[in-house]
Design a protein around this motif. Structure first.
Motif, PDB file in Angstrom:
ATOM      1  N   GLY A   1       0.797  -1.217   0.000  1.00  0.00           N
ATOM      2  CA  GLY A   1       0.000   0.000   0.000  1.00  0.00           C
ATOM      3  C   GLY A   1       0.833   1.271   0.000  1.00  0.00           C
ATOM      4  N   TYR A   2       2.138   1.134   0.100  1.00  0.00           N
ATOM      5  CA  TYR A   2       3.051   2.274   0.106  1.00  0.00           C
ATOM      6  C   TYR A   2       3.754   2.362  -1.249  1.00  0.00           C
ATOM      7  N   PRO A   3       4.323   3.530  -1.574  1.00  0.00           N
ATOM      8  CA  PRO A   3       5.087   3.607  -2.827  1.00  0.00           C
ATOM      9  C   PRO A   3       6.320   2.708  -2.746  1.00  0.00           C
ATOM     10  N   LEU A   4       6.513   1.889  -3.762  1.00  0.00           N
ATOM     11  CA  LEU A   4       7.641   0.962  -3.792  1.00  0.00           C
ATOM     12  C   LEU A   4       8.664   1.406  -4.827  1.00  0.00           C
ATOM     13  N   ILE A   5       9.939   1.197  -4.497  1.00  0.00           N
ATOM     14  CA  ILE A   5      11.049   1.484  -5.395  1.00  0.00           C
ATOM     15  C   ILE A   5      11.689   0.142  -5.737  1.00  0.00           C
ATOM     16  N   SER A   6      11.906  -0.116  -7.009  1.00  0.00           N
ATOM     17  CA  SER A   6      12.441  -1.395  -7.452  1.00  0.00           C
ATOM     18  C   SER A   6      13.408  -1.184  -8.600  1.00  0.00           C
ATOM     19  N   LEU A   7      14.141  -2.227  -8.929  1.00  0.00           N
ATOM     20  CA  LEU A   7      14.908  -2.224 -10.166  1.00  0.00           C
ATOM     21  C   LEU A   7      13.937  -2.434 -11.318  1.00  0.00           C
ATOM     22  N   GLY A   8      14.391  -2.226 -12.549  1.00  0.00           N
ATOM     23  CA  GLY A   8      13.540  -2.275 -13.731  1.00  0.00           C
ATOM     24  C   GLY A   8      12.857  -3.609 -13.963  1.00  0.00           C
ATOM     25  N   GLU A   9      11.689  -3.563 -14.596  1.00  0.00           N
ATOM     26  CA  GLU A   9      10.848  -4.745 -14.779  1.00  0.00           C
ATOM     27  C   GLU A   9      11.448  -5.812 -15.680  1.00  0.00           C
ATOM     28  N   HIS A  10      12.509  -5.508 -16.410  1.00  0.00           N
ATOM     29  CA  HIS A  10      13.101  -6.494 -17.305  1.00  0.00           C
ATOM     30  C   HIS A  10      14.241  -7.268 -16.642  1.00  0.00           C
ATOM     31  N   GLY A  11      14.517  -6.982 -15.385  1.00  0.00           N
ATOM     32  CA  GLY A  11      15.622  -7.641 -14.698  1.00  0.00           C
ATOM     33  C   GLY A  11      15.188  -8.771 -13.786  1.00  0.00           C
ATOM     34  N   SER A  12      16.157  -9.573 -13.380  1.00  0.00           N
ATOM     35  CA  SER A  12      15.863 -10.722 -12.521  1.00  0.00           C
ATOM     36  C   SER A  12      15.423 -10.295 -11.118  1.00  0.00           C
ATOM     37  N   THR A  13      15.908  -9.152 -10.626  1.00  0.00           N
ATOM     38  CA  THR A  13      15.505  -8.694  -9.291  1.00  0.00           C
ATOM     39  C   THR A  13      14.023  -8.326  -9.270  1.00  0.00           C
ATOM     40  N   TYR A  14      13.570  -7.656 -10.304  1.00  0.00           N
ATOM     41  CA  TYR A  14      12.148  -7.312 -10.404  1.00  0.00           C
ATOM     42  C   TYR A  14      11.309  -8.593 -10.408  1.00  0.00           C
ATOM     43  N   ARG A  15      11.712  -9.549 -11.248  1.00  0.00           N
ATOM     44  CA  ARG A  15      10.969 -10.820 -11.322  1.00  0.00           C
ATOM     45  C   ARG A  15      11.006 -11.554  -9.980  1.00  0.00           C
ATOM     46  N   PHE A  16      12.133 -11.500  -9.294  1.00  0.00           N
ATOM     47  CA  PHE A  16      12.266 -12.126  -7.978  1.00  0.00           C
ATOM     48  C   PHE A  16      11.245 -11.540  -6.998  1.00  0.00           C
TER      49      PHE A  16
END
Length: 192
Positions: free
Chosen positions: A81-96
């Protein structure tokens, strides 16, 4: 770096932050070179070989603008429910993280995507959202502006891996790089 938006509070807004293009080296052609060092899980084909070098434990962190997330256990569902910061959607970290949230029945919809992991902590410090970073990124002096969130769901341990061609032997420079990586590896059983 300043990131501004005219969106009213509570509305989701997708904001990629990319200072430079970061290609996925595991999808590059297999040559005589070591392709990259990646954090597992990564997409590894039969043409590539992945060797674990070190363990990485990531933690959820927030800035001082989110005091309700510190001092008690927080679920992924509440965190979503909070704003999330992530690596890009095409990377393995995003998928993880997408899979991690899905496994715990929580939506994973980052508001900001950073091109590299080292950009997440400054955005968290600026109170732009909640991020996930390796615990080793946190130092004692950051305890004044960045707070670790105690998650109800344990983030699985990940591994830093050396990715190389399984078809070709490594060139001399690549062999030296491999020696250096193994010498500094925390995966003691992998040392030659």
């Amino acid at each position: 770096m300043t990131v501004a938006t005219d969106q009213p509070m509570g509305q989701a807004h997708h904001m990629p932050v990319e200072p430079r293009a970061v290609p996925d080296r595991t999808k590059a052609s297999t040559t005589r070179r070591i392709r990259s060092v990646k954090v597992a899980p990564a997409d590894i084909t039969e043409k590539l070989r992945s060797t674990p070098l070190a363990d990485v434990q990531e933690v959820a962190v927030c800035g001082g603008a989110y005091p309700s997330l510190t001092g008690s256990v927080v679920t992924l569902e509440a965190l979503s429910g909070y704003p999330l910061i992530s690596l890009g959607e095409h990377g393995s970290t995003y998928r993880f993280y997408r899979q991690f949230f899905t496994d715990h029945h929580a939506p994973f919809e980052p508001d900001i995507e950073a091109a590299t992991a080292d950009l997440i902590l400054p955005m968290v410090k600026a109170n732009l959202g909640i991020g996930f970073v390796p615990a080793s990124f946190l130092s004692e002096d950051e305890g004044l502006s960045v707070y670790q969130i105690d998650l109800a769901e344990k983030i699985p341990l990940r591994k830093v891996c050396l990715v190389e061609s399984a078809q070709y032997s490594a060139a001399a420079a690549a062999k030296e790089l491999k020696k250096i990586c193994f010498a500094h590896s925390t995966a003691v059983d992998l040392l030659p």
